[in-house]
Scaffold this motif. Structure first.
Motif, PDB file in Angstrom:
ATOM      1  N   PRO A 272     -17.341 -73.822 -55.409  1.00  0.00           N
ATOM      2  CA  PRO A 272     -17.578 -72.541 -54.718  1.00  0.00           C
ATOM      3  C   PRO A 272     -16.462 -71.522 -54.943  1.00  0.00           C
ATOM      4  N   GLU A 273     -15.224 -71.983 -55.015  1.00  0.00           N
ATOM      5  CA  GLU A 273     -14.110 -71.053 -55.220  1.00  0.00           C
ATOM      6  C   GLU A 273     -14.098 -70.496 -56.634  1.00  0.00           C
ATOM      7  N   VAL A 274     -14.478 -71.320 -57.596  1.00  0.00           N
ATOM      8  CA  VAL A 274     -14.574 -70.844 -58.976  1.00  0.00           C
ATOM      9  C   VAL A 274     -15.669 -69.784 -59.081  1.00  0.00           C
ATOM     10  N   ILE A 275     -16.788 -70.031 -58.426  1.00  0.00           N
ATOM     11  CA  ILE A 275     -17.884 -69.062 -58.441  1.00  0.00           C
ATOM     12  C   ILE A 275     -17.460 -67.770 -57.741  1.00  0.00           C
ATOM     13  N   ASN A 276     -16.759 -67.899 -56.617  1.00  0.00           N
ATOM     14  CA  ASN A 276     -16.264 -66.707 -55.909  1.00  0.00           C
ATOM     15  C   ASN A 276     -15.324 -65.894 -56.793  1.00  0.00           C
ATOM     16  N   ALA A 277     -14.466 -66.594 -57.548  1.00  0.00           N
ATOM     17  CA  ALA A 277     -13.541 -65.898 -58.445  1.00  0.00           C
ATOM     18  C   ALA A 277     -14.308 -65.153 -59.536  1.00  0.00           C
ATOM     19  N   LEU A 278     -15.348 -65.782 -60.068  1.00  0.00           N
ATOM     20  CA  LEU A 278     -16.164 -65.135 -61.089  1.00  0.00           C
ATOM     21  C   LEU A 278     -16.835 -63.884 -60.527  1.00  0.00           C
ATOM     22  N   HIS A 279     -17.342 -63.981 -59.317  1.00  0.00           N
ATOM     23  CA  HIS A 279     -17.978 -62.806 -58.678  1.00  0.00           C
ATOM     24  C   HIS A 279     -16.943 -61.695 -58.467  1.00  0.00           C
ATOM     25  N   ALA A 280     -15.730 -62.081 -58.045  1.00  0.00           N
ATOM     26  CA  ALA A 280     -14.695 -61.078 -57.825  1.00  0.00           C
ATOM     27  C   ALA A 280     -14.321 -60.373 -59.122  1.00  0.00           C
ATOM     28  N   LEU A 281     -14.226 -61.133 -60.204  1.00  0.00           N
ATOM     29  CA  LEU A 281     -13.916 -60.518 -61.492  1.00  0.00           C
ATOM     30  C   LEU A 281     -15.055 -59.621 -61.962  1.00  0.00           C
TER      31      LEU A 281
END
Length: 220
Positions: A206-215
Motif C-alpha cells: 500500500p505504501e508503494v502504491i501511495n508513493a506512485l500516486h503521489a509522484l
C-alpha cells in the motif's frame, strides 16, 4: 527594491554575537559527549541561543549528528536542521551562510545517514516532515531511498517509511523502481511467488502504491 531588501533583512536572524561564542563552544562539546543526557543538554543550550540558525559551524556539527544513537535526541537534532532549511511561517530566516554550509554538509550524506533518518520516522510519525525536509536538501538521498526500499534485508518498517519519504519529497526518478516493486509485491501477496502470502508484502505494497500516486499527482 530598497523596501524588499529591508524586509528581507528584517526577516533574517541576527549574527551570533562574539561574546556568546564561548557558550556555543561549551555546548558543542556537550553535544558530542559520551552521555546522552549531556548531549541533550548541549543541544538544548544551542537551541536556546538560536545558534543552529546563526552559526555555520553549529549547523554543520548538527548535520554530522544525524546518526545520533538516541532516537529521541536524533529527532530533536533533525527538527533543528529542518528549522534552518524551512523556517516557520512569517518567522525569521536563518543566515544565508548557515543555509549554505548546511546544504553542503547534507549533500555528503549517503545510505548510512539516510537509513538513520528513516529510523526516526519508523519510530515516530512526528519525524516525517522534518526528516523529509533534510532529505530533500541532499541530492543523493533519492538514490539511497530507492536502495533501502528495494532491499529485502532491510526491516520492513524502514522500507515502508522510505516509500513514504519518496512520495512526500517527489523523487520522480524512483517511479520505475516503484512500478517494478509494486508488481513483485502484488505477486508475492497473492502467493504467486511464494508458497504462502508474504506479510511484509501486505504491509509494504500500500505504501508503494501511495508513493506512485503521489509522484503521479506531482507530474499533473
Amino acid at each position: 527594491m530598497v523596501v524588499k531588501q529591508a524586509l528581507d533583512k528584517h526577516k533574517t536572524v541576527k549574527q551570533l554575537p562574539k561574546c556568546r561564542r564561548g557558550d556555543v563552544l561549551c555546548a558543542l562539546e556537550e553535544l558530542v559527549g559520551p552521555e546522552v543526557q549531556l548531549r541533550a543538554q548541549g543541544l538544548e543550550k544551542l537551541l536556546a541561543l538560536d545558534a543552529h540558525r546563526r552559526s555555520p559551524l553549529v549547523a554543520t556539527v548538527l548535520a554530522s549528528r544525524v546518526g545520533e544513537p538516541d532516537l529521541d535526541l536524533r529527532l530533536e537534532i533533525v527538527k533543528a536542521l529542518a528549522m534552518v532549511l524551512r523556517p516557520v511561517l512569517d518567522g525569521p530566516r536563518s543566515l544565508e551562510s548557515v543555509r549554505r554550509w548546511l546544504r553542503y554538509t547534507l549533500s555528503q550524506m549517503r545510505r548510512r545517514e539516510t537509513f538513520a533518518l528513516l529510523q526516526i520516522i519508523a519510530a515516530s510519525s512526528e519525524g516525517l516532515d522534518p526528516v523529509c525536509h533534510v532529505l530533500d536538501a541532499c541530492s543523493f538521498s533519492g538514490g539511497a531511498l530507492v536502495q533501502i526500499l528495494a532491499d529485502r534485508n532491510v526491516d520492513v518498517a524502514v522500507r515502508i517509511v522510505a516509500a513514504k519519504a519518496i512520495g512526500r519529497i517527489g523523487f520522480l526518478e524512483a517511479e520505475p523502481v516503484l512500478q517494478r516493486l509494486s508488481q513483485r509485491l502484488a505477486e508475492r501477496q497473492t502467493g504467486q511467488m511464494d508458497l504462502i502470502p508474504n506479510h511484509e508484502a501486505r504491509a509494504l505494497l500500500p505504501e508503494v502504491i501511495n508513493a506512485l500516486h503521489a509522484l503521479g499527482d506531482g507530474t499533473d
